[in-house]
Design an enzyme around this catalytic site. Structure first.
Site, PDB file in Angstrom:
ATOM      1  N   LYS A  16     -18.716 -19.249  -4.926  1.00  0.00           N
ATOM      2  CA  LYS A  16     -18.440 -17.804  -4.795  1.00  0.00           C
ATOM      3  C   LYS A  16     -17.179 -17.565  -3.956  1.00  0.00           C
ATOM      4  O   LYS A  16     -16.290 -16.815  -4.358  1.00  0.00           O
ATOM      5  CB  LYS A  16     -19.640 -17.087  -4.148  1.00  0.00           C
ATOM      6  CG  LYS A  16     -20.942 -17.251  -4.913  1.00  0.00           C
ATOM      7  CD  LYS A  16     -22.090 -16.515  -4.250  1.00  0.00           C
ATOM      8  CE  LYS A  16     -22.455 -16.999  -2.871  1.00  0.00           C
ATOM      9  NZ  LYS A  16     -22.971 -18.384  -2.808  1.00  0.00           N
ATOM     10  N   ARG A 129     -18.258 -30.280   2.047  1.00  0.00           N
ATOM     11  CA  ARG A 129     -17.353 -29.150   2.316  1.00  0.00           C
ATOM     12  C   ARG A 129     -16.821 -29.205   3.749  1.00  0.00           C
ATOM     13  O   ARG A 129     -17.541 -29.511   4.677  1.00  0.00           O
ATOM     14  CB  ARG A 129     -18.099 -27.830   2.112  1.00  0.00           C
ATOM     15  CG  ARG A 129     -17.231 -26.628   2.514  1.00  0.00           C
ATOM     16  CD  ARG A 129     -17.793 -25.331   2.021  1.00  0.00           C
ATOM     17  NE  ARG A 129     -19.079 -25.004   2.605  1.00  0.00           N
ATOM     18  CZ  ARG A 129     -19.730 -23.878   2.340  1.00  0.00           C
ATOM     19  NH1 ARG A 129     -19.234 -23.009   1.496  1.00  0.00           N
ATOM     20  NH2 ARG A 129     -20.904 -23.636   2.883  1.00  0.00           N
ATOM     21  N   ARG A 161     -19.450 -26.696   8.442  1.00  0.00           N
ATOM     22  CA  ARG A 161     -20.238 -25.551   8.893  1.00  0.00           C
ATOM     23  C   ARG A 161     -21.598 -26.028   9.402  1.00  0.00           C
ATOM     24  O   ARG A 161     -22.169 -26.945   8.832  1.00  0.00           O
ATOM     25  CB  ARG A 161     -20.437 -24.575   7.722  1.00  0.00           C
ATOM     26  CG  ARG A 161     -19.474 -23.415   7.758  1.00  0.00           C
ATOM     27  CD  ARG A 161     -19.484 -22.591   6.509  1.00  0.00           C
ATOM     28  NE  ARG A 161     -20.781 -22.095   6.073  1.00  0.00           N
ATOM     29  CZ  ARG A 161     -20.954 -21.296   5.021  1.00  0.00           C
ATOM     30  NH1 ARG A 161     -19.902 -20.898   4.318  1.00  0.00           N
ATOM     31  NH2 ARG A 161     -22.144 -20.889   4.656  1.00  0.00           N
TER      32      ARG A 161
HETATM   33  P1  AP5 Z   1     -17.697 -22.386  -1.886  1.00  0.00           P
HETATM   34  O1  AP5 Z   1     -16.748 -21.600  -2.711  1.00  0.00           O
HETATM   35  O2  AP5 Z   1     -17.445 -22.467  -0.413  1.00  0.00           O
HETATM   36  O3  AP5 Z   1     -19.207 -21.952  -2.213  1.00  0.00           O
HETATM   37  P2  AP5 Z   1     -20.003 -20.606  -1.890  1.00  0.00           P
HETATM   38  O4  AP5 Z   1     -20.774 -20.278  -3.125  1.00  0.00           O
HETATM   39  O5  AP5 Z   1     -19.081 -19.564  -1.333  1.00  0.00           O
HETATM   40  O6  AP5 Z   1     -20.995 -21.171  -0.805  1.00  0.00           O
HETATM   41  P3  AP5 Z   1     -21.435 -20.634   0.631  1.00  0.00           P
HETATM   42  O7  AP5 Z   1     -22.153 -21.794   1.276  1.00  0.00           O
HETATM   43  O8  AP5 Z   1     -20.306 -20.048   1.417  1.00  0.00           O
HETATM   44  O9  AP5 Z   1     -22.415 -19.525   0.213  1.00  0.00           O
HETATM   45  P4  AP5 Z   1     -23.607 -19.020   0.969  1.00  0.00           P
HETATM   46  O10 AP5 Z   1     -23.951 -17.917   0.056  1.00  0.00           O
HETATM   47  O11 AP5 Z   1     -24.707 -19.944   1.287  1.00  0.00           O
HETATM   48  O12 AP5 Z   1     -23.011 -18.710   2.425  1.00  0.00           O
HETATM   49  P5  AP5 Z   1     -22.524 -17.398   3.130  1.00  0.00           P
HETATM   50  O13 AP5 Z   1     -21.383 -17.747   3.977  1.00  0.00           O
HETATM   51  O14 AP5 Z   1     -22.400 -16.266   2.170  1.00  0.00           O
HETATM   52  O15 AP5 Z   1     -17.733 -23.880  -2.496  1.00  0.00           O
HETATM   53  C1  AP5 Z   1     -18.570 -24.889  -1.934  1.00  0.00           C
HETATM   54  C2  AP5 Z   1     -17.875 -26.269  -2.044  1.00  0.00           C
HETATM   55  O16 AP5 Z   1     -17.752 -26.617  -3.426  1.00  0.00           O
HETATM   56  C3  AP5 Z   1     -16.450 -26.293  -1.476  1.00  0.00           C
HETATM   57  O17 AP5 Z   1     -16.269 -27.549  -0.844  1.00  0.00           O
HETATM   58  C4  AP5 Z   1     -15.548 -26.139  -2.708  1.00  0.00           C
HETATM   59  O18 AP5 Z   1     -14.303 -26.805  -2.521  1.00  0.00           O
HETATM   60  C5  AP5 Z   1     -16.380 -26.790  -3.801  1.00  0.00           C
HETATM   61  N1  AP5 Z   1     -16.255 -26.137  -5.114  1.00  0.00           N
HETATM   62  C6  AP5 Z   1     -16.273 -24.783  -5.387  1.00  0.00           C
HETATM   63  N2  AP5 Z   1     -16.184 -24.570  -6.716  1.00  0.00           N
HETATM   64  C7  AP5 Z   1     -16.124 -25.795  -7.304  1.00  0.00           C
HETATM   65  C8  AP5 Z   1     -16.044 -26.242  -8.669  1.00  0.00           C
HETATM   66  N3  AP5 Z   1     -16.018 -25.374  -9.710  1.00  0.00           N
HETATM   67  N4  AP5 Z   1     -16.011 -27.575  -8.915  1.00  0.00           N
HETATM   68  C9  AP5 Z   1     -16.059 -28.464  -7.867  1.00  0.00           C
HETATM   69  N5  AP5 Z   1     -16.125 -28.109  -6.559  1.00  0.00           N
HETATM   70  C10 AP5 Z   1     -16.171 -26.798  -6.283  1.00  0.00           C
HETATM   71  O19 AP5 Z   1     -23.815 -17.050   4.041  1.00  0.00           O
HETATM   72  C11 AP5 Z   1     -24.145 -17.855   5.176  1.00  0.00           C
HETATM   73  C12 AP5 Z   1     -25.405 -17.311   5.861  1.00  0.00           C
HETATM   74  O20 AP5 Z   1     -25.190 -15.954   6.311  1.00  0.00           O
HETATM   75  C13 AP5 Z   1     -26.663 -17.202   4.980  1.00  0.00           C
HETATM   76  O21 AP5 Z   1     -27.340 -18.447   4.891  1.00  0.00           O
HETATM   77  C14 AP5 Z   1     -27.467 -16.123   5.741  1.00  0.00           C
HETATM   78  O22 AP5 Z   1     -28.073 -16.655   6.890  1.00  0.00           O
HETATM   79  C15 AP5 Z   1     -26.374 -15.159   6.170  1.00  0.00           C
HETATM   80  N6  AP5 Z   1     -26.146 -14.115   5.156  1.00  0.00           N
HETATM   81  C16 AP5 Z   1     -25.056 -13.995   4.359  1.00  0.00           C
HETATM   82  N7  AP5 Z   1     -25.183 -12.925   3.537  1.00  0.00           N
HETATM   83  C17 AP5 Z   1     -26.393 -12.348   3.836  1.00  0.00           C
HETATM   84  C18 AP5 Z   1     -27.094 -11.230   3.334  1.00  0.00           C
HETATM   85  N8  AP5 Z   1     -26.603 -10.454   2.359  1.00  0.00           N
HETATM   86  N9  AP5 Z   1     -28.322 -10.954   3.859  1.00  0.00           N
HETATM   87  C19 AP5 Z   1     -28.829 -11.695   4.841  1.00  0.00           C
HETATM   88  N10 AP5 Z   1     -28.218 -12.773   5.378  1.00  0.00           N
HETATM   89  C20 AP5 Z   1     -27.002 -13.112   4.878  1.00  0.00           C
END
Ligand code: AP5
Length: 222
Positions: A16, A129, A161
């Site tokens: 994402k 990552r 992270r």
């Molecule tokens: P990356 O693009 O970083 O993946 P992502 O989907 O953004 O993953 P996140 O871990 O950031 O998502 P998340 O939803 O768990 O975390 P968030 O920060 O929102 O890609 C991942 C890896 O794969 C990278 O190394 C990249 O290079 C590689 N890659 C990407 N695409 C690729 C491809 N096509 N092919 C090969 N490699 C690829 O949330 C963190 C925390 O915040 C949550 O756990 C929760 O505690 C809190 N939180 C966030 N939002 C909420 C909410 N709405 N409500 C309540 N709590 C929340």
């Protein structure tokens, strides 16, 4: 030109954030990344950050009342002409709050972009990552920086992270399946869901999303 009000859905590690960085450039959309905002609050030890910390470090969702207020304020401040929301909504309660907010503004969601990837792919990706403090993302094997441990874009150190430890990744996946996956049906029933295969190459996923958004814009003008 019609406004784009978009949300990105999908399991942790589906890509994402990676796709959001490209879509922001393509469409000049204000980007509201919930995880990034919460991490900033945590880093600055604000009241919200301190309240969110234990949930995030455990791989749980931060309670709706804290997240909804933070994001809807941002939508009002920065998203008047369109937005790209990454990581919100993540519960049915958050989806309903967003729908009410948009309705109150006389607006509606353009699409929910779902990037899908199976658990084993997610685990491999998140284990490798590395990120810098400005949020630039790498993968130790698939997308390494030119110099190990250093961001190509700003020279900052790359770290893992805290929630990318194996146990926490599994917890985040379980949280996703239990609390966020029901949003697929919610948006499907409303005709807003668009699906993308997140196991494809980054550029292929990007091309597919762009083509879909171009079609949606054309349809809005008809
Ligand atoms: P990356 O693009 O970083 O993946 P992502 O989907 O953004 O993953 P996140 O871990 O950031 O998502 P998340 O939803 O768990 O975390 P968030 O920060 O929102 O890609 C991942 C890896 O794969 C990278 O190394 C990249 O290079 C590689 N890659 C990407 N695409 C690729 C491809 N096509 N092919 C090969 N490699 C690829 O949330 C963190 C925390 O915040 C949550 O756990 C929760 O505690 C809190 N939180 C966030 N939002 C909420 C909410 N709405 N409500 C309540 N709590 C929340």
């Amino acid at each position: 030109m019609s406004e784009l009000n978009l949300i990105l859905l999908g399991p942790p590690g589906a890509g994402k954030g990676t796709q959001a960085a490209r879509l922001r450039e393509d469409f000049g959309l204000p980007y509201i990344g919930t995880g990034d905002l919460l991490r900033e609050h945590k880093q600055s030890e604000t009241e919200l950050g301190l309240a969110a910390k234990s949930y995030m470090d455990n791989g749980d969702l931060v309670p709706d009342d804290l997240v909804i207020a933070m994001i809807l304020d941002k939508v009002e401040e920065e998203g008047q002409d369109g937005f790209l929301l990454d990581g919100f909504p993540r519960t049915i309660g958050q989806s309903e709050a967003l729908a009410r907010e948009l309705e109150g503004m006389g607006r509606r969601l353009t699409a929910a972009l779902l990037i899908e990837a199976p658990d084993e792919v997610v685990i491999a990706r998140l284990s490798g990552r590395r990120v810098c403090s400005a949020g630039h993302v790498y993968h130790v094997e698939d997308d390494p920086p030119k110099h190990e441990g250093v961001c190509d874009q700003d020279g900052k150190p790359l770290t893992r992270r805290k929630d990318d430890e194996p146990e926490t990744i599994r917890k985040r996946l379980a949280t996703y399946h239990a609390q966020t996956e029901p949003l697929k049906d919610y948006y499907e029933e409303r005709g807003l869901l668009r699906r993308f295969d997140g196991t494809r190459d980054v550029t292929e996923v990007h091309d597919h999303i762009r083509a879909t958004l171009a079609t949606l814009r054309l349809e809005e003008r008809l």
